[in-house]
Write a protein that holds these residues in place. Structure first.
Motif, PDB file in Angstrom:
ATOM      1  N   GLU A 162     -72.648  24.643 -11.240  1.00  0.00           N
ATOM      2  CA  GLU A 162     -73.663  23.952 -10.428  1.00  0.00           C
ATOM      3  C   GLU A 162     -72.967  23.139  -9.482  1.00  0.00           C
ATOM      4  O   GLU A 162     -73.366  23.043  -8.177  1.00  0.00           O
ATOM      5  N   LEU A 163     -71.902  22.318  -9.571  1.00  0.00           N
ATOM      6  CA  LEU A 163     -71.127  21.540  -8.699  1.00  0.00           C
ATOM      7  C   LEU A 163     -70.676  22.621  -7.709  1.00  0.00           C
ATOM      8  O   LEU A 163     -70.370  22.042  -6.428  1.00  0.00           O
ATOM      9  N   ILE A 164     -70.142  23.780  -8.007  1.00  0.00           N
ATOM     10  CA  ILE A 164     -69.506  24.684  -7.055  1.00  0.00           C
ATOM     11  C   ILE A 164     -70.762  25.227  -6.219  1.00  0.00           C
ATOM     12  O   ILE A 164     -70.809  25.400  -4.895  1.00  0.00           O
ATOM     13  N   GLN A 165     -71.956  25.441  -6.861  1.00  0.00           N
ATOM     14  CA  GLN A 165     -73.233  25.585  -5.982  1.00  0.00           C
ATOM     15  C   GLN A 165     -73.629  24.778  -5.028  1.00  0.00           C
ATOM     16  O   GLN A 165     -73.890  24.849  -3.955  1.00  0.00           O
ATOM     17  N   ILE A 166     -73.197  23.544  -5.519  1.00  0.00           N
ATOM     18  CA  ILE A 166     -73.705  22.292  -4.499  1.00  0.00           C
ATOM     19  C   ILE A 166     -72.755  22.323  -3.148  1.00  0.00           C
ATOM     20  O   ILE A 166     -73.101  22.214  -2.261  1.00  0.00           O
ATOM     21  N   VAL A 167     -71.547  22.582  -3.513  1.00  0.00           N
ATOM     22  CA  VAL A 167     -70.529  22.588  -2.584  1.00  0.00           C
ATOM     23  C   VAL A 167     -70.732  23.897  -1.676  1.00  0.00           C
ATOM     24  O   VAL A 167     -70.751  23.665  -0.464  1.00  0.00           O
ATOM     25  N   ASP A 168     -71.298  24.906  -2.090  1.00  0.00           N
ATOM     26  CA  ASP A 168     -71.582  25.971  -1.335  1.00  0.00           C
ATOM     27  C   ASP A 168     -72.835  25.708  -0.457  1.00  0.00           C
ATOM     28  O   ASP A 168     -72.913  26.115   0.699  1.00  0.00           O
ATOM     29  N   ASP A 169     -73.758  25.000  -1.001  1.00  0.00           N
ATOM     30  CA  ASP A 169     -75.030  24.662  -0.080  1.00  0.00           C
ATOM     31  C   ASP A 169     -74.727  23.592   0.754  1.00  0.00           C
ATOM     32  O   ASP A 169     -75.125  23.624   1.983  1.00  0.00           O
ATOM     33  N   VAL A 170     -73.861  22.755   0.693  1.00  0.00           N
ATOM     34  CA  VAL A 170     -73.568  21.644   1.591  1.00  0.00           C
ATOM     35  C   VAL A 170     -72.962  22.165   2.677  1.00  0.00           C
ATOM     36  O   VAL A 170     -73.377  22.108   3.752  1.00  0.00           O
ATOM     37  N   TYR A 171     -72.028  22.966   2.350  1.00  0.00           N
ATOM     38  CA  TYR A 171     -70.922  23.535   3.635  1.00  0.00           C
ATOM     39  C   TYR A 171     -71.766  24.747   4.293  1.00  0.00           C
ATOM     40  O   TYR A 171     -71.553  24.797   5.668  1.00  0.00           O
ATOM     41  N   LYS A 172     -72.609  25.357   3.755  1.00  0.00           N
ATOM     42  CA  LYS A 172     -73.549  26.372   4.488  1.00  0.00           C
ATOM     43  C   LYS A 172     -74.530  25.514   5.225  1.00  0.00           C
ATOM     44  O   LYS A 172     -74.669  25.759   6.683  1.00  0.00           O
ATOM     45  N   ALA A 173     -74.842  24.266   4.897  1.00  0.00           N
ATOM     46  CA  ALA A 173     -75.903  23.313   5.680  1.00  0.00           C
ATOM     47  C   ALA A 173     -75.200  22.904   6.676  1.00  0.00           C
ATOM     48  O   ALA A 173     -75.620  22.729   7.833  1.00  0.00           O
ATOM     49  N   LEU A 174     -74.020  22.651   6.439  1.00  0.00           N
ATOM     50  CA  LEU A 174     -73.159  21.780   7.652  1.00  0.00           C
ATOM     51  C   LEU A 174     -72.395  22.735   8.555  1.00  0.00           C
ATOM     52  O   LEU A 174     -71.868  22.463   9.643  1.00  0.00           O
ATOM     53  N   ASN A 175     -72.558  23.990   8.190  1.00  0.00           N
ATOM     54  CA  ASN A 175     -71.922  25.269   9.043  1.00  0.00           C
ATOM     55  C   ASN A 175     -70.410  25.041   9.014  1.00  0.00           C
ATOM     56  O   ASN A 175     -69.654  25.532  10.156  1.00  0.00           O
ATOM     57  N   ILE A 176     -69.735  24.549   8.110  1.00  0.00           N
ATOM     58  CA  ILE A 176     -68.307  24.458   7.968  1.00  0.00           C
ATOM     59  C   ILE A 176     -67.641  25.588   7.141  1.00  0.00           C
ATOM     60  O   ILE A 176     -68.229  25.622   5.870  1.00  0.00           O
ATOM     61  N   ASN A 177     -66.571  26.353   7.299  1.00  0.00           N
ATOM     62  CA  ASN A 177     -66.165  27.242   6.520  1.00  0.00           C
ATOM     63  C   ASN A 177     -64.969  26.665   5.730  1.00  0.00           C
ATOM     64  O   ASN A 177     -64.262  25.952   6.235  1.00  0.00           O
ATOM     65  N   VAL A 178     -65.196  26.930   4.414  1.00  0.00           N
ATOM     66  CA  VAL A 178     -64.356  26.129   3.362  1.00  0.00           C
ATOM     67  C   VAL A 178     -63.877  27.358   2.340  1.00  0.00           C
ATOM     68  O   VAL A 178     -64.303  28.259   2.188  1.00  0.00           O
ATOM     69  N   LEU A 179     -62.791  26.661   1.650  1.00  0.00           N
ATOM     70  CA  LEU A 179     -62.284  27.426   0.610  1.00  0.00           C
ATOM     71  C   LEU A 179     -62.129  26.388  -0.629  1.00  0.00           C
ATOM     72  O   LEU A 179     -61.547  25.292  -0.744  1.00  0.00           O
ATOM     73  N   VAL A 180     -62.628  26.781  -1.773  1.00  0.00           N
ATOM     74  CA  VAL A 180     -62.828  25.910  -2.952  1.00  0.00           C
ATOM     75  C   VAL A 180     -61.297  26.418  -3.861  1.00  0.00           C
ATOM     76  O   VAL A 180     -61.394  27.589  -4.338  1.00  0.00           O
ATOM     77  N   LYS A 181     -60.483  25.156  -4.052  1.00  0.00           N
ATOM     78  CA  LYS A 181     -59.516  25.563  -4.992  1.00  0.00           C
ATOM     79  C   LYS A 181     -59.848  25.193  -6.420  1.00  0.00           C
ATOM     80  O   LYS A 181     -60.413  23.778  -6.393  1.00  0.00           O
ATOM     81  N   MET A 182     -59.547  25.771  -7.520  1.00  0.00           N
ATOM     82  CA  MET A 182     -59.823  25.066  -8.884  1.00  0.00           C
ATOM     83  C   MET A 182     -58.729  25.338  -9.825  1.00  0.00           C
ATOM     84  O   MET A 182     -57.934  26.340  -9.586  1.00  0.00           O
ATOM     85  N   ASN A 183     -58.527  24.351 -10.538  1.00  0.00           N
ATOM     86  CA  ASN A 183     -57.434  24.481 -11.546  1.00  0.00           C
ATOM     87  C   ASN A 183     -58.072  23.768 -12.772  1.00  0.00           C
ATOM     88  O   ASN A 183     -59.257  23.292 -12.954  1.00  0.00           O
ATOM     89  N   ASN A 184     -57.426  23.689 -13.785  1.00  0.00           N
ATOM     90  CA  ASN A 184     -57.864  22.934 -15.144  1.00  0.00           C
ATOM     91  C   ASN A 184     -56.614  22.028 -15.808  1.00  0.00           C
ATOM     92  O   ASN A 184     -55.703  22.511 -15.587  1.00  0.00           O
ATOM     93  N   ARG A 185     -56.928  20.938 -15.896  1.00  0.00           N
ATOM     94  CA  ARG A 185     -55.737  20.099 -16.410  1.00  0.00           C
ATOM     95  C   ARG A 185     -55.471  20.488 -17.988  1.00  0.00           C
ATOM     96  O   ARG A 185     -54.216  20.036 -18.201  1.00  0.00           O
ATOM     97  N   LYS A 186     -56.020  21.377 -18.586  1.00  0.00           N
ATOM     98  CA  LYS A 186     -55.784  21.522 -19.842  1.00  0.00           C
ATOM     99  C   LYS A 186     -54.570  22.838 -19.722  1.00  0.00           C
ATOM    100  O   LYS A 186     -53.747  22.857 -20.389  1.00  0.00           O
ATOM    101  N   ILE A 187     -54.821  23.486 -18.610  1.00  0.00           N
ATOM    102  CA  ILE A 187     -53.800  24.647 -18.140  1.00  0.00           C
ATOM    103  C   ILE A 187     -52.666  23.717 -17.734  1.00  0.00           C
ATOM    104  O   ILE A 187     -51.510  24.075 -18.415  1.00  0.00           O
ATOM    105  N   LEU A 188     -52.655  22.663 -17.147  1.00  0.00           N
ATOM    106  CA  LEU A 188     -51.366  21.787 -16.735  1.00  0.00           C
ATOM    107  C   LEU A 188     -50.787  21.343 -17.975  1.00  0.00           C
ATOM    108  O   LEU A 188     -49.496  21.279 -18.101  1.00  0.00           O
ATOM    109  N   THR A 189     -51.521  21.105 -18.813  1.00  0.00           N
ATOM    110  CA  THR A 189     -50.976  20.311 -20.149  1.00  0.00           C
ATOM    111  C   THR A 189     -50.273  21.382 -21.030  1.00  0.00           C
ATOM    112  O   THR A 189     -49.273  21.189 -21.299  1.00  0.00           O
ATOM    113  N   GLY A 190     -50.868  22.503 -20.943  1.00  0.00           N
ATOM    114  CA  GLY A 190     -50.265  23.545 -21.592  1.00  0.00           C
ATOM    115  C   GLY A 190     -48.792  24.129 -20.726  1.00  0.00           C
ATOM    116  O   GLY A 190     -48.004  24.449 -21.661  1.00  0.00           O
TER     117      GLY A 190
END
Length: 453
Positions: A162-190
């Motif tokens: 849902e948070l990614i959907q919110i990001v998608d909606d906000v930046y479409k509304a503002l007309n800004i082209n963005v890239l979302v980067k994701m990771n996971n702290r559990k992966i970093l711990t691993g």
């Protein structure tokens, strides 16, 4: 001669036009938050230092603005500490409060303090300023606004989606082209586990998080300076440089992290989130970036960062999941996840790209020229009806020369001017002038409303 006033470095004044632009950003973000069922709260600008300290890591603690105790703040200070100029220990004796560094820790404090008054899962948004004693530079301020959206009391990965959907909606509304980067702290711990440096996870994440800013060589130097052996640093390189599609990265991680239970849990979580995003056909590009670490110590799961594609600037949105934050304040087993939109960086991006719709920054749409007391009264009656129709309108307050009033309209970029003299009043009408084309027409109030509205 009086000294010219100034403001502290890293802060800014905003003119009416600039505020109109900022309010457009705030309103656009707020409307998306509300659409997803989030409710607003506010917390004080200052918090007890006991609330803030130790939540942002050693570097974050140094950037907290501390507030001196009221009255004679030195009265209870240890004289030996003062003589030794021991600023760290002295500060604890002369300062009990600080300006908030972000909105997440105050939110965690709010949840614990008001746990019996709120329903879980609790979805809140918060749009307020925060303060950091950072070195001011482009895109980095000491006072800036954050627009936070969080949900606590739920472990579901649906919240991340849902948070990614919110990001998608906000930046479409503002007309800004963005890239979302994701990771996971559990992966970093691993990753820290499989290179044999599990106890150095914080040092590793803090260093990796600087990759974009200082480059790989400097990151490796910092890792070694933190006592991480060269052999472990070497093992880290293929993982940091892992490329390919998200699916390819996840498949590689399943092999690399197989000996780490927590690492595999992180991979599983990312795989689930990306499968949902693919099914929902989110338009904004989302990529798995193993170099994304986000330095804040309280993140325990998914982490996010959003980059503007058309402007060179740091991340404009960031966040992640935190399983232990409320536990620090005595409320155990309450997981949360949230993101923060950096309003000031978004503002800078939109200014550079000139993305504001013209109507969003228009203040007054219509100015009535003041020809005298009788004409002004006639105009005020018309203005009441015009404002009720939702048109932003004003009457020039003084019976000044026409040129002065027209100059006022031009400086405020007012699109229309209305004039009511003897002839117009006798006919119950107004002369409406379009300030862009110069065209004038005699109209009724209803006709004027239709033209401007």
């Amino acid at each position: 001669m009086a000294q010219k006033p100034s403001i502290p470095k890293g802060t800014r004044d905003f003119s009416p036009v600039e505020m109109a632009k900022r309010n457009y950003i705030f309103d656009s973000i707020k409307s998306v938050f509300l659409k997803y069922g989030y409710q607003p709260i506010e917390t004080p600008a200052m918090e007890n230092l006991s609330t803030l300290m130790g939540k942002y890591g050693e570097e974050g603690d140094k950037l907290l603005f501390k507030i001196l105790n009221s009255g004679d703040f030195l009265a209870k200070a240890d004289e030996q500490l003062l003589a030794d100029k021991n600023s760290v220990k002295t500060t604890t004796q002369i300062s009990e409060k600080g300006l908030r560094y972000d909105l997440t820790v105050p939110f965690a404090r709010f949840v614990v303090q008001h746990q019996n008054e709120i329903s879980f899962p609790f979805k809140r948004y918060q749009i307020q300023p925060v303060w950091r004693a950072d070195r001011p530079q482009k895109g980095r301020y000491r006072e800036f606004y954050q627009c936070d959206v969080d949900v606590v009391g739920s472990d579901s990965l649906m919240n991340e989606v849902e948070l990614i959907q919110i990001v998608d909606d906000v930046y479409k509304a503002l007309n800004i082209n963005v890239l979302v980067k994701m990771n996971n702290r559990k992966i970093l711990t691993g990753i820290a586990e499989i290179i044999g440096e599990a106890d150095k996870i914080i040092d590793i994440t803090v260093a990796i998080d600087k990759l974009d800013k200082i480059g790989l060589d400097k990151v490796n130097e910092e890792l070694i300076s933190k006592g991480i052996p060269q052999e472990a640093v070497d093992k880290l390189q293929p993982i940091i440089n892992l490329s390919g599609t998200t699916e390819e990265k996840i498949n590689t991680l399943k092999t690399v992290l197989a000996p780490s239970e927590i690492g595999m849990k992180g991979v599983e979580e990312m795989e689930t989130v990306f499968s949902y995003l693919n099914s929902l056909e989110v338009e904004t590009e989302v990529e798995l970036d193993l170099t994304l670490a986000r330095g804040l110590n309280y993140y325990t799961g998914a982490i996010f960062e959003v980059k503007a594609l058309d402007v060179q600037i740091g991340s404009i949105t960031g966040g992640g999941r935190y399983d232990d934050l409320t536990g620090i304040f005595g409320l155990k087993n309450v997981s949360g996840v949230g993101i923060s939109f950096g309003a000031d960086r978004i503002y800078d991006v939109m200014n550079q790209l000139n993305l504001y719709p013209k109507e969003s920054i228009a203040s007054t749409q219509l100015l009535f020229i003041n020809f005298g007391e009788k004409e002004a009264l006639y105009s005020l009656k018309a203005l009441k009806q015009i404002r009720q129709a939702g048109i932003k309108a004003e009457l020039y307050p003084d019976n000044a020369k026409m040129k002065k009033q027209m100059t006022y309209a031009n400086k405020k970029e007012i699109l229309f001017v209305a004039m009511a003299g003897e002839d117009e009043m006798n006919q119950g009408k107004l002369t409406l002038k379009n300030m862009t084309t110069g065209e004038q027409q005699l109209v009724t109030v209803d006709e004027l409303i239709n033209i401007i509205g």
